[in-house]
Design a protein around this motif. Structure first.
Motif, PDB file in Angstrom:
ATOM      1  N   ALA A  86       0.830  -1.209   0.000  1.00 11.53           N
ATOM      2  CA  ALA A  86       0.000   0.000   0.000  1.00 11.53           C
ATOM      3  C   ALA A  86       0.862   1.255   0.000  1.00 11.53           C
ATOM      4  O   ALA A  86       0.523   2.252  -0.653  1.00 11.53           O
ATOM      5  N   LEU A  87       1.976   1.225   0.703  1.00 12.54           N
ATOM      6  CA  LEU A  87       2.861   2.385   0.737  1.00 12.54           C
ATOM      7  C   LEU A  87       3.476   2.648  -0.634  1.00 12.54           C
ATOM      8  O   LEU A  87       3.511   3.791  -1.106  1.00 12.54           O
ATOM      9  N   TYR A  88       3.945   1.603  -1.282  1.00 10.54           N
ATOM     10  CA  TYR A  88       4.533   1.780  -2.613  1.00 10.54           C
ATOM     11  C   TYR A  88       3.477   2.177  -3.646  1.00 10.54           C
ATOM     12  O   TYR A  88       3.782   2.910  -4.593  1.00 10.54           O
ATOM     13  N   LYS A  89       2.241   1.736  -3.464  1.00 12.26           N
ATOM     14  CA  LYS A  89       1.170   2.152  -4.373  1.00 12.26           C
ATOM     15  C   LYS A  89       1.005   3.666  -4.351  1.00 12.26           C
ATOM     16  O   LYS A  89       0.775   4.292  -5.391  1.00 12.26           O
ATOM     17  N   THR A  90       1.124   4.267  -3.185  1.00 10.80           N
ATOM     18  CA  THR A  90       1.020   5.721  -3.065  1.00 10.80           C
ATOM     19  C   THR A  90       2.074   6.426  -3.909  1.00 10.80           C
ATOM     20  O   THR A  90       1.831   7.497  -4.471  1.00 10.80           O
ATOM     21  N   SER A  91       3.256   5.821  -4.013  1.00 10.46           N
ATOM     22  CA  SER A  91       4.336   6.448  -4.766  1.00 10.46           C
ATOM     23  C   SER A  91       3.972   6.633  -6.235  1.00 10.46           C
ATOM     24  O   SER A  91       4.433   7.585  -6.881  1.00 10.46           O
ATOM     25  N   PHE A  92       3.151   5.742  -6.780  1.00  9.25           N
ATOM     26  CA  PHE A  92       2.751   5.836  -8.186  1.00  9.25           C
ATOM     27  C   PHE A  92       2.054   7.166  -8.473  1.00  9.25           C
ATOM     28  O   PHE A  92       2.355   7.848  -9.453  1.00  9.25           O
ATOM     29  N   PHE A  93       1.145   7.554  -7.608  1.00 10.82           N
ATOM     30  CA  PHE A  93       0.392   8.786  -7.829  1.00 10.82           C
ATOM     31  C   PHE A  93       1.281  10.019  -7.661  1.00 10.82           C
ATOM     32  O   PHE A  93       1.131  11.013  -8.389  1.00 10.82           O
ATOM     33  N   LEU A  94       2.224   9.950  -6.736  1.00 14.59           N
ATOM     34  CA  LEU A  94       3.177  11.051  -6.583  1.00 14.59           C
ATOM     35  C   LEU A  94       4.052  11.182  -7.823  1.00 14.59           C
ATOM     36  O   LEU A  94       4.326  12.295  -8.294  1.00 14.59           O
ATOM     37  N   LEU A  95       4.473  10.060  -8.367  1.00 16.36           N
ATOM     38  CA  LEU A  95       5.322  10.095  -9.559  1.00 16.36           C
ATOM     39  C   LEU A  95       4.554  10.603 -10.778  1.00 16.36           C
ATOM     40  O   LEU A  95       5.115  11.311 -11.619  1.00 16.36           O
TER      41      LEU A  95
ATOM     42  N   GLN B  65      14.248   3.252   1.842  1.00 15.09           N
ATOM     43  CA  GLN B  65      14.090   3.845   0.512  1.00 15.09           C
ATOM     44  C   GLN B  65      12.866   4.755   0.463  1.00 15.09           C
ATOM     45  O   GLN B  65      12.936   5.898  -0.014  1.00 15.09           O
ATOM     46  N   LEU B  66      11.733   4.268   0.954  1.00 15.40           N
ATOM     47  CA  LEU B  66      10.508   5.050   0.916  1.00 15.40           C
ATOM     48  C   LEU B  66      10.616   6.332   1.733  1.00 15.40           C
ATOM     49  O   LEU B  66      10.217   7.412   1.291  1.00 15.40           O
ATOM     50  N   ILE B  67      11.158   6.209   2.939  1.00 20.01           N
ATOM     51  CA  ILE B  67      11.241   7.375   3.825  1.00 20.01           C
ATOM     52  C   ILE B  67      12.200   8.415   3.259  1.00 20.01           C
ATOM     53  O   ILE B  67      11.913   9.618   3.266  1.00 20.01           O
ATOM     54  N   ALA B  68      13.332   7.962   2.744  1.00 20.95           N
ATOM     55  CA  ALA B  68      14.296   8.907   2.169  1.00 20.95           C
ATOM     56  C   ALA B  68      13.727   9.574   0.916  1.00 20.95           C
ATOM     57  O   ALA B  68      13.893  10.785   0.705  1.00 20.95           O
ATOM     58  N   TRP B  69      13.048   8.792   0.071  1.00 23.21           N
ATOM     59  CA  TRP B  69      12.476   9.335  -1.162  1.00 23.21           C
ATOM     60  C   TRP B  69      11.367  10.334  -0.863  1.00 23.21           C
ATOM     61  O   TRP B  69      11.329  11.429  -1.430  1.00 23.21           O
ATOM     62  N   ALA B  70      10.461   9.944   0.046  1.00 21.63           N
ATOM     63  CA  ALA B  70       9.383  10.863   0.422  1.00 21.63           C
ATOM     64  C   ALA B  70       9.947  12.104   1.094  1.00 21.63           C
ATOM     65  O   ALA B  70       9.477  13.229   0.857  1.00 21.63           O
TER      66      ALA B  70
END
Length: 225
Positions: A148-157, A210-215
């Motif tokens: 679910a967390l990585y799914k959120t990244s799609f919309f941000l990208l 990775q997620l925390i640093a990227w966000a």
């Protein structure tokens, strides 16, 4: 249910909406994975209904309407016309581009959001992802929460690429082709979501890092005045 199998259901749903709400129905549409052609067997069917105005009695009618149709995992967005026109503008970008019209149109929404609103959408989304990742790691089972967390990244990208290129890339596979570096790595992991709940502990830690640093980097970039 595949997107192709969904077509007759959508036709029945739209006819039922028209029969129940008649001239009050201003717009009906489809969002999400079925709209993008990325649906899986257990994907929700994200439906949009806009009426001239909205009351609890309309919600009851709509709930009963859905119960007359063959069962699907329906969800979605309902609103009155005025409320949608005055919706938070940072939300309208994704809403506009991710909605396929089946009845009526939402062209008037495009003039309501600006470059700064899209920046704000990314900033808010990155803050929410950062917080959710930290919360999930500490308070939830970390591995199952990763998909679910990585799914959120799609919309941000999607929004990030739109600001850079002026192009809205609707699907994950197409978006992957225009990304590089850490952005591409993030989306590649998103596409491999089936393996995420089963990662060993050290890979779970790496994924959260990775997620925390990227966000965090997006927060700092898009949080600037």
């Amino acid at each position: 249910m595949t997107t192709e199998e969904l077509v007759p259901w959508l036709q029945s749903w739209l006819q039922a909406c028209q029969d129940c709400f008649q001239h009050r129905l201003l717009f009906a549409g489809l969002q999400g994975s079925h709209q993008r052609g990325e649906a899986e067997a257990d994907s929700d069917v994200d439906l949009v209904v806009i009426l001239d105005d909205l009351h609890v009695s309309d919600l009851k009618i709509y709930r009963d309407l859905l119960n007359t149709l063959p069962p699907v995992r329906a969800c979605g967005f309902l609103a009155g016309q005025q409320e949608l026109q005055h919706w938070i503008r940072s939300d309208l970008f994704q809403f506009y581009y991710d909605t396929r019209p089946l009845y009526g149109d939402i062209q008037s929404l495009q003039k309501l959001f600006t470059y700064q609103d899209i920046r704000q959408a990314i900033h808010i989304g990155a803050c929410n992802l950062y917080h959710a990742a930290c919360h999930s790691y500490v308070f939830d089972e970390p591995a199952p929460a990763l998909a679910a967390l990585y799914k959120t990244s799609f919309f941000l990208l999607q929004a990030h690429v739109f600001l850079q290129t002026g192009r809205y890339v609707s699907t994950k596979r197409a978006l992957l082709d225009v990304l590089a570096g850490e952005d591409r790595s993030i989306l590649q992991t998103c596409l491999e979501k089936e393996r995420l709940p089963f990662l060993p502990a050290e890979q779970v830690d790496s994924a959260y890092q990775q997620l925390i640093a990227w966000a965090g980097a997006l927060i700092c970039t898009y949080g600037q005045a």
